[in-house]
Design a protein around this motif. Structure first.
Motif, PDB file in Angstrom:
ATOM      1  N   UNK A  44      29.759  42.374  13.454  1.00  0.00           N
ATOM      2  CA  UNK A  44      28.974  42.134  12.243  1.00  0.00           C
ATOM      3  C   UNK A  44      29.802  41.310  11.265  1.00  0.00           C
ATOM      4  N   UNK A  45      29.115  40.498  10.499  1.00  0.00           N
ATOM      5  CA  UNK A  45      29.772  39.725   9.440  1.00  0.00           C
ATOM      6  C   UNK A  45      30.280  40.664   8.356  1.00  0.00           C
ATOM      7  N   UNK A  46      29.443  41.593   7.934  1.00  0.00           N
ATOM      8  CA  UNK A  46      29.868  42.629   7.011  1.00  0.00           C
ATOM      9  C   UNK A  46      29.629  42.346   5.546  1.00  0.00           C
ATOM     10  N   UNK A  47      29.356  41.099   5.179  1.00  0.00           N
ATOM     11  CA  UNK A  47      29.110  40.764   3.767  1.00  0.00           C
ATOM     12  C   UNK A  47      28.099  39.626   3.695  1.00  0.00           C
ATOM     13  N   UNK A  48      27.047  39.733   4.472  1.00  0.00           N
ATOM     14  CA  UNK A  48      26.117  38.620   4.617  1.00  0.00           C
ATOM     15  C   UNK A  48      25.115  38.592   3.471  1.00  0.00           C
ATOM     16  N   UNK A  49      24.842  37.387   2.987  1.00  0.00           N
ATOM     17  CA  UNK A  49      23.867  37.173   1.922  1.00  0.00           C
ATOM     18  C   UNK A  49      23.581  35.696   1.804  1.00  0.00           C
ATOM     19  N   UNK A  50      22.797  35.327   0.803  1.00  0.00           N
ATOM     20  CA  UNK A  50      22.413  33.929   0.641  1.00  0.00           C
ATOM     21  C   UNK A  50      23.620  33.005   0.506  1.00  0.00           C
ATOM     22  N   UNK A  51      24.625  33.439  -0.243  1.00  0.00           N
ATOM     23  CA  UNK A  51      25.765  32.562  -0.529  1.00  0.00           C
ATOM     24  C   UNK A  51      26.655  32.341   0.694  1.00  0.00           C
ATOM     25  N   UNK A  52      26.519  33.178   1.707  1.00  0.00           N
ATOM     26  CA  UNK A  52      27.349  33.034   2.904  1.00  0.00           C
ATOM     27  C   UNK A  52      26.686  32.169   3.978  1.00  0.00           C
ATOM     28  N   UNK A  53      25.383  31.926   3.863  1.00  0.00           N
ATOM     29  CA  UNK A  53      24.645  31.170   4.872  1.00  0.00           C
ATOM     30  C   UNK A  53      24.445  29.743   4.370  1.00  0.00           C
ATOM     31  N   UNK A  54      25.090  28.791   5.018  1.00  0.00           N
ATOM     32  CA  UNK A  54      25.027  27.389   4.618  1.00  0.00           C
ATOM     33  C   UNK A  54      23.982  26.678   5.470  1.00  0.00           C
ATOM     34  N   UNK A  55      23.037  25.993   4.801  1.00  0.00           N
ATOM     35  CA  UNK A  55      21.910  25.409   5.515  1.00  0.00           C
ATOM     36  C   UNK A  55      21.747  23.934   5.157  1.00  0.00           C
ATOM     37  N   UNK A  56      21.079  23.232   6.041  1.00  0.00           N
ATOM     38  CA  UNK A  56      20.726  21.832   5.813  1.00  0.00           C
ATOM     39  C   UNK A  56      19.473  21.544   6.626  1.00  0.00           C
ATOM     40  N   UNK A  57      18.437  20.995   5.977  1.00  0.00           N
ATOM     41  CA  UNK A  57      17.198  20.740   6.684  1.00  0.00           C
ATOM     42  C   UNK A  57      16.595  22.029   7.225  1.00  0.00           C
ATOM     43  N   UNK A  58      16.299  22.054   8.512  1.00  0.00           N
ATOM     44  CA  UNK A  58      15.682  23.229   9.127  1.00  0.00           C
ATOM     45  C   UNK A  58      16.686  24.112   9.867  1.00  0.00           C
ATOM     46  N   UNK A  59      17.977  23.891   9.634  1.00  0.00           N
ATOM     47  CA  UNK A  59      18.954  24.638  10.416  1.00  0.00           C
ATOM     48  C   UNK A  59      20.039  25.304   9.599  1.00  0.00           C
ATOM     49  N   UNK A  60      20.624  26.340  10.187  1.00  0.00           N
ATOM     50  CA  UNK A  60      21.814  26.988   9.636  1.00  0.00           C
ATOM     51  C   UNK A  60      23.027  26.192  10.105  1.00  0.00           C
ATOM     52  N   UNK A  61      23.768  25.620   9.173  1.00  0.00           N
ATOM     53  CA  UNK A  61      24.907  24.781   9.526  1.00  0.00           C
ATOM     54  C   UNK A  61      26.204  25.573   9.639  1.00  0.00           C
ATOM     55  N   UNK A  62      26.322  26.642   8.864  1.00  0.00           N
ATOM     56  CA  UNK A  62      27.568  27.405   8.901  1.00  0.00           C
ATOM     57  C   UNK A  62      27.413  28.750   8.215  1.00  0.00           C
ATOM     58  N   UNK A  63      28.352  29.648   8.485  1.00  0.00           N
ATOM     59  CA  UNK A  63      28.427  30.942   7.806  1.00  0.00           C
ATOM     60  C   UNK A  63      29.872  31.144   7.372  1.00  0.00           C
ATOM     61  N   UNK A  64      30.057  31.541   6.106  1.00  0.00           N
ATOM     62  CA  UNK A  64      31.388  31.638   5.509  1.00  0.00           C
ATOM     63  C   UNK A  64      31.679  33.075   5.094  1.00  0.00           C
ATOM     64  N   UNK A  65      32.914  33.287   4.613  1.00  0.00           N
ATOM     65  CA  UNK A  65      33.350  34.581   4.040  1.00  0.00           C
ATOM     66  C   UNK A  65      33.311  35.712   5.074  1.00  0.00           C
ATOM     67  N   UNK A  66      34.217  35.641   6.056  1.00  0.00           N
ATOM     68  CA  UNK A  66      34.240  36.597   7.160  1.00  0.00           C
ATOM     69  C   UNK A  66      35.251  37.732   6.953  1.00  0.00           C
ATOM     70  N   UNK A  67      35.659  37.978   5.736  1.00  0.00           N
ATOM     71  CA  UNK A  67      36.746  38.927   5.509  1.00  0.00           C
ATOM     72  C   UNK A  67      36.379  40.375   5.818  1.00  0.00           C
ATOM     73  N   UNK A  68      35.078  40.695   5.826  1.00  0.00           N
ATOM     74  CA  UNK A  68      34.649  42.068   6.106  1.00  0.00           C
ATOM     75  C   UNK A  68      34.127  42.242   7.531  1.00  0.00           C
ATOM     76  N   UNK A  69      34.418  41.284   8.409  1.00  0.00           N
ATOM     77  CA  UNK A  69      33.944  41.381   9.796  1.00  0.00           C
ATOM     78  C   UNK A  69      34.520  42.608  10.487  1.00  0.00           C
ATOM     79  N   UNK A  70      33.727  43.174  11.384  1.00  0.00           N
ATOM     80  CA  UNK A  70      34.132  44.379  12.110  1.00  0.00           C
ATOM     81  C   UNK A  70      33.167  44.574  13.272  1.00  0.00           C
ATOM     82  N   UNK A  71      33.431  45.558  14.095  1.00  0.00           N
ATOM     83  CA  UNK A  71      32.467  45.998  15.100  1.00  0.00           C
ATOM     84  C   UNK A  71      31.847  47.280  14.559  1.00  0.00           C
ATOM     85  N   UNK A  72      30.549  47.219  14.275  1.00  0.00           N
ATOM     86  CA  UNK A  72      29.912  48.358  13.617  1.00  0.00           C
ATOM     87  C   UNK A  72      28.399  48.257  13.775  1.00  0.00           C
ATOM     88  N   UNK A  73      27.678  48.609  12.731  1.00  0.00           N
ATOM     89  CA  UNK A  73      26.221  48.701  12.772  1.00  0.00           C
ATOM     90  C   UNK A  73      25.591  47.344  12.461  1.00  0.00           C
TER      91      UNK A  73
END
Length: 312
Positions: free
Chosen positions: A197-226
């Motif tokens: 899991x990313x662990x801190x996902x929200x609008x500000x972490x999902x980078x988009x352009x046109x009709x696609x997701x270009x990137x996801x940032x801020x992975x500091x809370x990543x873990x294996x969990x729910x």
């Protein structure tokens, strides 16, 4: 003390040989733990500079740096369709106990605006697929970096411990605490397959352009969990038709789909995020954050239980 943008630009030049800083832009991502700026070089390329303000933040930054390298390889080999920040250099700071400043290449795109999404295919479905791709990553990718790993019952117990700690402050409305305790003790909700899991996902972490997701940032809370944790922001804020489109695309991309209480746990996670904000204020002795947390919990209690009363 926060470091000035010019000081961070100097750190970037030291971290990346040959980087000639042409301009410095403030970043909205600075917080109590990190100073962050965006610098531009002579070619117009943008770089993100992040410097920890304390030792614990520095350790978390180093762990994220290692994970980002692994996630970058996952993108390059086709496991992820979106990119992640690529660490390009690091430099020791003063005082040395704070750790190192890290310089990254900036991920293309602009932050997602949830209110602009429309139901159906396109970007809305792309968000669901991107989250599913995270959850389909091999857990070893996170485990090999020494990041936290939980099985389902360990994670449930972790949430119960958070609730117990919050209740000890006397600042959690009793009806909310009872609601959360009942849901956490309903073991039928907690039979899930742990995922990355990313662990801190929200609008500000999902980078988009046109009709696609270009990137996801801020992975500091990543873990294996729910996996529900990465859907909490959507359950809390997305209109029903948008959430339906996202979840349809998400489920089509996932191999493991037998999780009937996924959105129930996501809703619980979104509610308990207010408790975590309150407890952040308690730990840091920040009266403004504590007051804000108490107010949000009171509003949530009113909303939830007024709905229940109206339904009866």
């Amino acid at each position: 003390m926060p470091r000035s943008p010019l000081a961070l630009a100097a750190l970037a030049s030291a971290a990346v040989p040959g980087l000639d800083v042409y301009d410095v832009l403030r970043s909205p991502h600075s917080d109590a733990d990190f100073d962050v700026v965006i610098v531009k070089d002579g070619t117009g390329t943008r770089w993100v500079v992040r410097a920890p303000r304390r030792a614990a933040a520095g350790a978390a930054l180093e762990a994220e740096r290692s994970l980002l390298k692994a996630l970058g390889r996952a993108h390059d080999t086709g496991l992820l369709s979106f990119d992640v920040p690529r660490p390009r250099g690091a430099v020791q700071m003063e005082p040395v106990t704070d750790g190192r400043a890290i310089v990254y290449s900036e991920v293309a795109g602009a932050p997602l605006v949830l209110s602009r999404l429309e139901p159906g295919p396109g970007l809305t479905a792309g968000v669901g697929r991107a989250i599913a791709e995270i959850h389909e990553l091999p857990p070893s990718l996170v485990e090999d970096e020494g990041l936290p790993t939980y099985d389902a019952d360990e994670y449930r117990q972790r949430r119960l411990s958070e609730l117990d700690t919050g209740m000890q402050t006397g600042k959690v409305p009793p009806r909310l605490a009872d609601r959360w305790e009942q849901q956490l003790e309903n073991v039928a909700w907690w039979r899930f397959e742990p995922t990355v899991v990313h662990g801190d996902l929200g609008e500000h972490q999902v980078m988009v352009s046109g009709d696609g997701v270009r990137g996801i940032v801020d992975w500091m809370d990543a873990r294996v969990a729910d996996p529900a944790d990465d859907l909490a922001w959507l359950v809390a804020a997305a209109p029903d038709d948008i959430l339906d489109s996202i979840m349809e695309a998400y489920r089509l991309k996932r191999r493991e789909t037998r999780d009937p209480h996924l959105l129930d746990r996501a809703r619980l996670s979104s509610e308990m995020a207010l408790l975590r904000w309150l407890m952040y204020g308690v730990r840091t002795d920040n009266a403004d954050v504590i007051a804000d947390g108490e107010g949000m919990l009171a509003d949530l209690e009113t909303m939830l239980f007024d709905q229940d009363d109206a339904a009866q």
